[in-house]
Enzyme design. Sequence first.
Site, short mmCIF file in Angstrom:
data_model
loop_
_atom_site.label_atom_id
_atom_site.label_comp_id
_atom_site.label_asym_id
_atom_site.label_seq_id
_atom_site.Cartn_x
_atom_site.Cartn_y
_atom_site.Cartn_z
N THR A 1 0.80 -0.86 -0.26
CA THR A 1 -0.45 -0.36 -0.41
C THR A 1 0.89 1.22 -0.05
O THR A 1 0.11 2.30 -0.68
CB THR A 1 -0.71 0.09 1.43
OG1 THR A 1 -1.34 -1.42 0.88
CG2 THR A 1 -1.87 1.11 1.51
N HIS B 1 -3.43 14.93 2.79
CA HIS B 1 -4.49 15.58 2.80
C HIS B 1 -4.97 16.32 3.56
O HIS B 1 -3.63 16.53 4.26
CB HIS B 1 -5.86 13.78 3.27
CG HIS B 1 -5.86 12.90 2.27
ND1 HIS B 1 -6.94 13.21 1.05
CD2 HIS B 1 -4.85 11.69 1.90
CE1 HIS B 1 -6.21 12.85 0.36
NE2 HIS B 1 -5.36 11.46 0.58
N VAL C 1 5.54 -13.10 8.50
CA VAL C 1 5.07 -13.32 9.62
C VAL C 1 4.38 -14.90 9.93
O VAL C 1 3.29 -14.54 8.96
CB VAL C 1 5.06 -12.79 10.65
CG1 VAL C 1 4.34 -12.85 12.09
CG2 VAL C 1 5.97 -11.92 11.31
N ILE D 1 -5.68 1.41 8.87
CA ILE D 1 -5.00 2.11 8.65
C ILE D 1 -4.67 2.30 7.09
O ILE D 1 -3.41 1.35 6.21
CB ILE D 1 -3.46 2.25 9.01
CG1 ILE D 1 -3.81 1.50 10.66
CG2 ILE D 1 -2.45 3.45 9.10
CD1 ILE D 1 -3.25 2.47 11.78
N CYS E 1 18.46 6.06 -18.68
CA CYS E 1 17.09 6.30 -19.31
C CYS E 1 17.32 7.50 -19.49
O CYS E 1 16.84 8.79 -18.84
CB CYS E 1 16.73 6.48 -18.06
SG CYS E 1 14.47 6.53 -17.77
N CYS F 1 15.57 1.06 -21.30
CA CYS F 1 16.78 0.84 -20.61
C CYS F 1 16.84 -0.56 -19.51
O CYS F 1 17.63 -0.34 -18.57
CB CYS F 1 16.72 2.28 -19.70
SG CYS F 1 14.90 2.01 -19.01
N SER G 1 -2.73 7.24 -3.75
CA SER G 1 -2.66 8.76 -4.71
C SER G 1 -1.40 9.45 -4.60
O SER G 1 -1.72 10.66 -5.16
CB SER G 1 -4.14 9.96 -4.46
OG SER G 1 -4.68 8.48 -4.85
N ALA G 2 -0.68 9.12 -3.43
CA ALA G 2 0.39 10.03 -3.18
C ALA G 2 -0.24 11.61 -2.73
O ALA G 2 0.58 12.74 -2.89
CB ALA G 2 1.33 10.28 -3.92
#
Lengths: 474, 408, 122
Positions: A43, A52, A173, A342, A393, A435, A48-49
């Site tokens: 996640t 907020h 885990v 979260i 690149c 690349c 959306s980066a």
Amino acid sequence: MHYRFDIVIIGGGVVGSSIARELSRTTASVAVLERNPDVVDETSGRNSAVVHGGFAYDRGSLKAKLCVEGNRMMGALSEELGFPFVRCGKVLVGNTDEDLRTLENTIKQGYDNGASGLSLIDSAKLHELVPAVIGSFAMFSENSGILDPFLYTIHIAENAHENGVEYFLSHEVSSIAKKDGRHFISAGDDTFEADWVVNAAGLGAKAISDMLGIEGYKVIGSKGNYLVLDKTLGPLLPMPVYPVPSNTYMGIHVTPTVDGNVTVGPDAINTDDFSYYGVPADKMEYLRESASSLWPHINKKDVIRTFSGILPKWVDDNGKIQDFRIEIRDDIDSMAVNLIGIESPGLTAAVPIGRMVFSMITKRGQFRMKTDWNGHHEKPFRFSDADDKTLVCSCENVTEEEIVRAIHNPLGVHTLSGIKYRTRAMMGRCQSGFCHMKIEHLIERECGIRAEDVRYMRPGSWVLAGKMRECNGK
Amino acid sequence: MENRGIVVIGAGPTGLAAAVKLRRLGAEDVLVIERENETGGILRQCIHDGFGLERFGKSISGPEYAALLKSEAEELDIECLTGTSVLEISKDRTITAASPSGVVEIHAEAIIAAAGCRERSRGSIMIPGERPAGVYTAGTAQAYMNLYNRMPGRNAVILGSGDIGLIMARRLTLEGAKVSAVFELQDHPNGLERNIVQCLDDYSIPLYLSHTVTEIHGKDRIEGVTVSAVDGNLKPIEGTEKYYPCDTLILSVGLIPDNTILENAGVEIDPVTNGAVVDEHLMTSVPGIFSAGNMLHVHDLADFASAEAEAAAENAFLYASGKLDTGRNLSVVPGEGVSHTVPGRITGHGPFTVSLRVRKKERGKTVEVRQGGKILGYRFFPLVIPSQMISVDAEAAAGCENVEVIVR
Amino acid sequence: MKKIYTCIICPRSCELEADILPDGQVSVSGNGCPRGAEWIRNELSDPKRTIASSVLVEGGEKEIVSVRLSSPVPLRMIFPIMDEIRKVSVTAPVSIGDIIIRDVLSSGADVIATSSVLAKKE
């Protein structure tokens, strides 16, 4: 092998790493167990980066409080941790009377939550901010922003590591036993003995919670698909543009990235398969069509890629989405911090969450603070820093030196995607056509790995079958 | 900043041929800029033969063709900056480039942009499904095998019947990989007939026309693809889905002229080809910036790209000498049956040649270049196919009506 | 079995219909000239091809060198020739035109280098 730590954090994404970083201020021994080969594979690297503003959450909720705190500190944090962040603002665009009422309530809720810089703006001001948008009015959140989620997460993790946290990547885990007041965690081929356990496992948190004996949580996955548009569209979108959510219409966002791409999405479909990230055809079309009514510049020829992310949402029996759950259940395990659900705004709130868990743990024991803790992370080495500017690149202007430095990263991530997220190579419009082989070659050379052992992301993602011609003339 | 004469961007079959021609015309200062550490462009990895029949009178491989051009260039003392990528070109022809010694700025009297094209990616054709490793465009797979000595996989499916995909079907098969099938979206193959025979039929690799990949499966490495038949509108037909297991998907789904650096200079770009809109002198909308080869429009043979390079060189030389007739007054429009034309504009001052591709395969057709009711040029073709670029000569267009090219 | 072929001899690209008869003869129709009939008869009886591949290089700046056949060989020899190509290696430096395998499998064709590889610098 058998390891012993004071604190083990399960989950190395932005939240787990942030908790680790805060706890690394103490002299306690801290380990992070991350099931993927990198810290941005789930996640934390699929969102959306957006930073907020804090207005979208219920009054008094942890989501609201921690989001507002995270938003306020983001400028200083980006300087301290050397990741890109732009406080570009955001608009929620409306057209109807119902939209207007919703925005008025949203602004009130925002101010009650401690957010700031929220205002209603008319069409003229809206089109001054985002000329290409379609809408009659909007709520402008001037303190919202965008960041690079990969460098944000990676730099938090690398800084935690720099301050003594040990990272165990590719360690999923499988079980947690308790004996004599201590936890015995099996992960990969190793066991970890720990006083404290922190469950920051995101999509895996419910399973870990069950292992800790804290059962009964219902967590659903909300899968969001995205289109990524070419950088030529960046100038047309100076800030994220969201439609006002209504009861009937969720609305698809358009969001610029710090590098000038545009993402369209996400949609939101419930899923219980937390490992399926495929994007279906009908969703691609839906995203394009839906967001085009808000920002009419989404053309197939500009789509360079699609991706998806899954948010873990804690829901009650009626399916209603709950707040963040950050708890210590003294009735079950008084040395375990359990983080459930979260999801958004987890990215914005990551450092406040870290600080909250830090407080929860340190006030329950005798912890000494380090005198030499250094929370600073350098900005990434980029094109302007290189002497030899021969590009590997050319879509994203990445030099060989950047790639080599990225390969030798402190966490020891040697995957192609690891290089991609650290340098932006392979993210351009040719999508690694020119690349891919150069970077793979550099990984082989720098790490002494054989071709068949190079990986794109996870252990099963082999990239090449091997050499075509082997020595000894096979 | 350095002031130079004529700068050629790209040292492939187009760029090298342009530079050689410029020197032969008498241009004194010719500089070639190439982003790779070696010259030759895409020819370096095209080890199959079929190159050079037109230009050198023999059928040789890509690297041999490149070597011949390179030695001509060396004999003519042409300076070539390798490891140097153009970042930006300004309207006044100042080139900013990233080089081994840092950022360099070069002002040119004329520029020939010959930087080739890129392959259409999986992301850009939006194939649904997961995004595992093992999905390679044909050129990338070709570079892996021919330049890096690496096998992309062992069990492949190929989408797209363009020449590169066909060549790779054979290449993979000869190296012991299994190629189950080639799927082509259109109802006709895209590549040369010769390649259908020598790359597919020879190895009994089936070609399924009017089919496409509708989903990619596999979380970490590709495990298989779902393939569907498509209808007349190229839309997948429900109920026709079939699963093909594979560990590699090779995509040969189109080449796109790569014009980013020209876009930033304000050069007008043709939305159909993604190449610059040039006049009959191969000059773009920015005075003194010319384009040729695959960067202008994708060619079928390197020989033709080299020939186009020579035309660009002639005109760039005239321009740099102040002798080129400019003025882009009339449009050349692709009409009935024509998918694109080069040039897209003409000065109207002299005769010109139109290169074009048709929309569909037809027999016994005439391609006409018309201005209103007047026919400026025409040519009869026993067979026209989209995968073969053709050309028609036309006389000067008078007046101010646009020129149209049609198939009749 | 009747099959359609597109002739590649000249731009007319005639569509030929060719049929291998029980006695081994080939019946051809649709050809615009005798060369087309000859071409398809050769194609069907003894098709010839050239191929390109790579040969391992020892001590070179690159791991492999590109090679091709100097002239076409019968199609049925392709895989055996590939086996020969896979068996050999060449020591750098290699120049374009170097003969890597002379008259491979008595086919009359050589396997020749089509690019150059310099020796690795010490």
